[in-house]
Design an enzyme around this catalytic site. Sequence first.
Site, mmCIF file in Angstrom:
data_model
loop_
_atom_site.group_PDB
_atom_site.id
_atom_site.type_symbol
_atom_site.label_atom_id
_atom_site.label_comp_id
_atom_site.label_asym_id
_atom_site.label_seq_id
_atom_site.Cartn_x
_atom_site.Cartn_y
_atom_site.Cartn_z
ATOM 1 N N VAL A 125 32.175 31.906 24.388
ATOM 2 C CA VAL A 125 32.870 33.193 24.399
ATOM 3 C C VAL A 125 32.984 33.636 25.854
ATOM 4 C CG1 VAL A 125 32.892 35.566 23.559
ATOM 5 C CG2 VAL A 125 31.804 33.763 22.180
ATOM 6 N N CYS A 126 34.181 34.062 26.246
ATOM 7 C CA CYS A 126 34.354 34.635 27.577
ATOM 8 C C CYS A 126 33.943 33.615 28.645
ATOM 9 C CB CYS A 126 33.541 35.922 27.656
ATOM 10 S SG CYS A 126 33.926 37.029 29.015
ATOM 11 N N THR A 127 33.154 34.034 29.634
ATOM 12 C CA THR A 127 32.763 33.142 30.723
ATOM 13 C C THR A 127 31.717 32.121 30.307
ATOM 14 O OG1 THR A 127 31.108 34.735 31.498
ATOM 15 C CG2 THR A 127 33.295 34.868 32.490
ATOM 16 N N THR A 145 39.369 31.232 28.172
ATOM 17 C CA THR A 145 38.234 32.048 28.597
ATOM 18 C C THR A 145 38.716 33.455 28.892
ATOM 19 O OG1 THR A 145 36.353 32.140 30.138
ATOM 20 C CG2 THR A 145 38.464 31.411 31.039
#
Length: 223
Positions: A125-127, A145
């Site tokens: 998730v995300c970074t 991302t």
Amino acid sequence: MASNSLWAQQANAKEADSLTENSKQSKKRNVAILIHNGVEILDFAGPSEVFASTEGFNVYTVSLTKEPIISQGFIKITPSYSLTDCPKPDIVVLPGGDTGPFIKNKLLIDWIKQSATQAEVLLSVCTGAGLLAKAGLLDGKQATTFHSYIEPLQRATPKAEILANTRFVDNGQIITTAGVSAGIDGALHVVSKLKGLGIAQQTARYMEYDKWKPEEGLVVEHK
């Protein structure tokens, strides 16, 4: 008598097969949610809610140690397990946030690599995608991302194609999502993939998460 004996053997065999199948269906998949200092709240809380609200998943948190971590400066969380005593995960969730220091942590990266040899799914998730990249798990793949991390991740991972404006990318075992709330979409996609669209829709309805649109993601077809 012989035919009765044969019938009994066949009946016992069918019963054993049925019990085995029921056992397989009832076995819960272990879902390891990585948490670390600076982890984004919704990055880990969103997928945690999805898996914990769906029957068939055993959800727990894991960190470098069992020492409490701080999420976004004000939430203290005590991990269920450390990397060294964590149950073998079937699903690994790698949230984002302040991942920079942890991308350089060899113990963590080695744990991710080892988990990838046996886990069904690794979901970033995300970074958190940066952790997958450091482990070499994005090479040759498309991924996504957090919007402001797309260019840095692309530079750090020249063998991958990092996509913008994509809610999630499913490469089979490796699934990446955009930022923050997109982790909910990614986790619902995993539920749909493993247990069926209807089950995932029930979970989304329970969560009153009307945002989920399965078609917003990219599922990469492998030949």
